[in-house]
Design a protein around this motif. Structure first.
Motif, PDB file in Angstrom:
ATOM      1  N   UNK A  64       0.842  -1.197   0.000  1.00  0.00           N
ATOM      2  CA  UNK A  64       0.000   0.000   0.000  1.00  0.00           C
ATOM      3  C   UNK A  64       0.879   1.249   0.000  1.00  0.00           C
ATOM      4  N   UNK A  65       1.932   1.238   0.788  1.00  0.00           N
ATOM      5  CA  UNK A  65       2.845   2.374   0.846  1.00  0.00           C
ATOM      6  C   UNK A  65       3.578   2.604  -0.455  1.00  0.00           C
ATOM      7  N   UNK A  66       3.813   1.536  -1.218  1.00  0.00           N
ATOM      8  CA  UNK A  66       4.490   1.661  -2.510  1.00  0.00           C
ATOM      9  C   UNK A  66       3.510   1.950  -3.652  1.00  0.00           C
ATOM     10  N   UNK A  67       2.245   2.160  -3.330  1.00  0.00           N
ATOM     11  CA  UNK A  67       1.263   2.462  -4.355  1.00  0.00           C
ATOM     12  C   UNK A  67       0.834   1.271  -5.181  1.00  0.00           C
ATOM     13  N   UNK A  68       0.989   0.067  -4.639  1.00  0.00           N
ATOM     14  CA  UNK A  68       0.739  -1.155  -5.396  1.00  0.00           C
ATOM     15  C   UNK A  68      -0.484  -1.925  -4.919  1.00  0.00           C
ATOM     16  N   UNK A  69      -1.222  -1.358  -3.997  1.00  0.00           N
ATOM     17  CA  UNK A  69      -2.358  -2.072  -3.420  1.00  0.00           C
ATOM     18  C   UNK A  69      -3.370  -2.486  -4.487  1.00  0.00           C
ATOM     19  N   UNK A  70      -3.570  -1.649  -5.502  1.00  0.00           N
ATOM     20  CA  UNK A  70      -4.543  -1.970  -6.542  1.00  0.00           C
ATOM     21  C   UNK A  70      -4.130  -3.119  -7.433  1.00  0.00           C
ATOM     22  N   UNK A  71      -2.824  -3.448  -7.442  1.00  0.00           N
ATOM     23  CA  UNK A  71      -2.326  -4.557  -8.253  1.00  0.00           C
ATOM     24  C   UNK A  71      -2.232  -5.861  -7.459  1.00  0.00           C
ATOM     25  N   UNK A  72      -2.310  -5.769  -6.139  1.00  0.00           N
ATOM     26  CA  UNK A  72      -2.088  -6.934  -5.280  1.00  0.00           C
ATOM     27  C   UNK A  72      -3.381  -7.710  -5.083  1.00  0.00           C
ATOM     28  N   UNK A  73      -3.344  -9.003  -5.411  1.00  0.00           N
ATOM     29  CA  UNK A  73      -4.535  -9.838  -5.227  1.00  0.00           C
ATOM     30  C   UNK A  73      -4.612 -10.370  -3.806  1.00  0.00           C
ATOM     31  N   UNK A  74      -3.532 -10.947  -3.305  1.00  0.00           N
ATOM     32  CA  UNK A  74      -3.509 -11.475  -1.943  1.00  0.00           C
ATOM     33  C   UNK A  74      -2.080 -11.801  -1.532  1.00  0.00           C
ATOM     34  N   UNK A  75      -1.893 -11.994  -0.234  1.00  0.00           N
ATOM     35  CA  UNK A  75      -0.605 -12.417   0.324  1.00  0.00           C
ATOM     36  C   UNK A  75      -0.846 -13.687   1.119  1.00  0.00           C
ATOM     37  N   UNK A  76      -0.080 -14.713   0.818  1.00  0.00           N
ATOM     38  CA  UNK A  76      -0.222 -15.999   1.507  1.00  0.00           C
ATOM     39  C   UNK A  76       1.126 -16.447   2.061  1.00  0.00           C
ATOM     40  N   UNK A  77       1.093 -17.305   3.071  1.00  0.00           N
ATOM     41  CA  UNK A  77       2.322 -17.798   3.694  1.00  0.00           C
ATOM     42  C   UNK A  77       2.404 -19.316   3.579  1.00  0.00           C
ATOM     43  N   UNK A  78       3.647 -19.825   3.548  1.00  0.00           N
ATOM     44  CA  UNK A  78       3.870 -21.279   3.474  1.00  0.00           C
ATOM     45  C   UNK A  78       4.160 -21.877   4.841  1.00  0.00           C
ATOM     46  N   UNK A  79       4.217 -21.040   5.881  1.00  0.00           N
ATOM     47  CA  UNK A  79       4.433 -21.485   7.257  1.00  0.00           C
ATOM     48  C   UNK A  79       5.760 -22.207   7.445  1.00  0.00           C
ATOM     49  N   UNK A  80       6.818 -21.637   6.859  1.00  0.00           N
ATOM     50  CA  UNK A  80       8.180 -22.143   7.066  1.00  0.00           C
ATOM     51  C   UNK A  80       9.051 -20.955   7.474  1.00  0.00           C
ATOM     52  N   UNK A  81       9.675 -20.981   8.663  1.00  0.00           N
ATOM     53  CA  UNK A  81      10.524 -19.874   9.088  1.00  0.00           C
ATOM     54  C   UNK A  81      11.689 -19.638   8.134  1.00  0.00           C
ATOM     55  N   UNK A  82      12.165 -18.406   8.077  1.00  0.00           N
ATOM     56  CA  UNK A  82      13.230 -18.015   7.155  1.00  0.00           C
ATOM     57  C   UNK A  82      14.436 -18.940   7.240  1.00  0.00           C
ATOM     58  N   UNK A  83      14.911 -19.196   8.457  1.00  0.00           N
ATOM     59  CA  UNK A  83      16.162 -19.936   8.629  1.00  0.00           C
ATOM     60  C   UNK A  83      16.016 -21.433   8.363  1.00  0.00           C
TER      61      UNK A  83
END
Length: 261
Positions: free
Chosen positions: A152-171
């Motif tokens: 939203x801060x980058x002005x891209x909210x209108x292009x974004x459909x959704x955000x999903x997670x795979x439930x695996x920590x970074x490390x």
């Protein structure tokens, strides 16, 4: 404090080597991946860099070794702000912030006269040119709200459909690559089924695990690797001789060096 002209610009000669620093805003090497992970990231960046691009990988000695929340993003900012002017003085032509959440991006641009690239911003704007709507697949649920705010801060909210997670920590991404790819395929198919034309990997470590092309072949839609997207944008900005405007990112009126050191 570095004084910048009204419109910051690089003095990079096209015939000289381009030096790009990938800066990890936390002590990644002190985590379970060890110092070898810095070498692996450097090799991956060098593999995708253009001829004549010199790659350095540096890390902060402070902050969290991985970032999986808005709180950890804020903890990672001081290390970047203290290091960015130093990297510029050492000859770096562009800095890539080593976190998809772009922590400290605007502030680092205020303190330097060279391109500072945020992978989340670079990836989102690239994905917006690849289709009408894009989805982001990230690591854990805790970062999903932060990514929505970021786009939203980058002005891209209108292009974004959704955000999903795979439930695996970074490390844990590297040692669980096959599992992660399988989960990415499953989640990616759902996101595409919901109307996304392209996908973005919402984690830099996910990018370094190198699953984007495999996932792209499996899903049949463009998949943006934030590592490659930010590297190519950094190279392009240096080559074009442009950097973030000092009017948009003015040098702080008060000295901040003593606070950061």
């Amino acid at each position: 404090m570095i004084a910048r002209p009204a419109f910051a610009r690089t003095n990079q000669d096209e015939e000289t080597e381009v030096h790009i620093t990938y800066f990890i805003p936390g002590p990644l090497s002190q985590g379970p991946l060890g110092f070898g992970e810095l070498d692996r990231r450097k090799a991956y960046l060098e593999k995708h860099a253009a001829p004549g691009t010199l790659i350095s990988v540096r890390e902060s000695t402070d902050g969290p070794p991985s970032i999986e929340s808005a709180a950890e993003e804020y903890l990672a900012v001081p290390g970047l702000l203290a290091s960015a002017p130093v990297l510029e003085s050492e000859g770096t032509n562009a800095i890539i912030v080593g976190c998809f959440g772009d922590p400290g991006l605007s502030a680092a641009r205020e303190l330097t006269g060279i391109p500072v690239v945020g992978p989340g911003q670079a990836s989102g704007h690239l994905a917006a040119q690849l289709g009408s709507r894009f989805g982001i697949v990230t690591v854990v649920d805790e970062v999903v709200p932060a990514i929505h705010r970021q786009m939203r801060g980058h002005g891209l909210e209108g292009f974004l459909s959704e955000v999903r997670a795979v439930d695996v920590p970074v490390l844990e991404l590297r040692q669980r690559r096959d599992e992660v790819l399988g989960t990415l395929e499953q989640v990616g198919r759902e996101v595409v089924g919901n109307g996304a034309d392209a996908l973005v990997l919402g984690c830099m470590t996910m990018g370094f695990v190198d699953v984007a092309r495999d996932l792209q072949s499996l899903l049949g839609v463009p998949v943006v690797n934030p590592v490659v997207a930010s590297l190519k944008l950094a190279e392009a900005m240096v080559s074009a001789g442009v950097a973030p405007s000092a009017r948009a990112y003015p040098t702080p009126r008060k000295q901040v060096d003593s606070v950061l050191t």
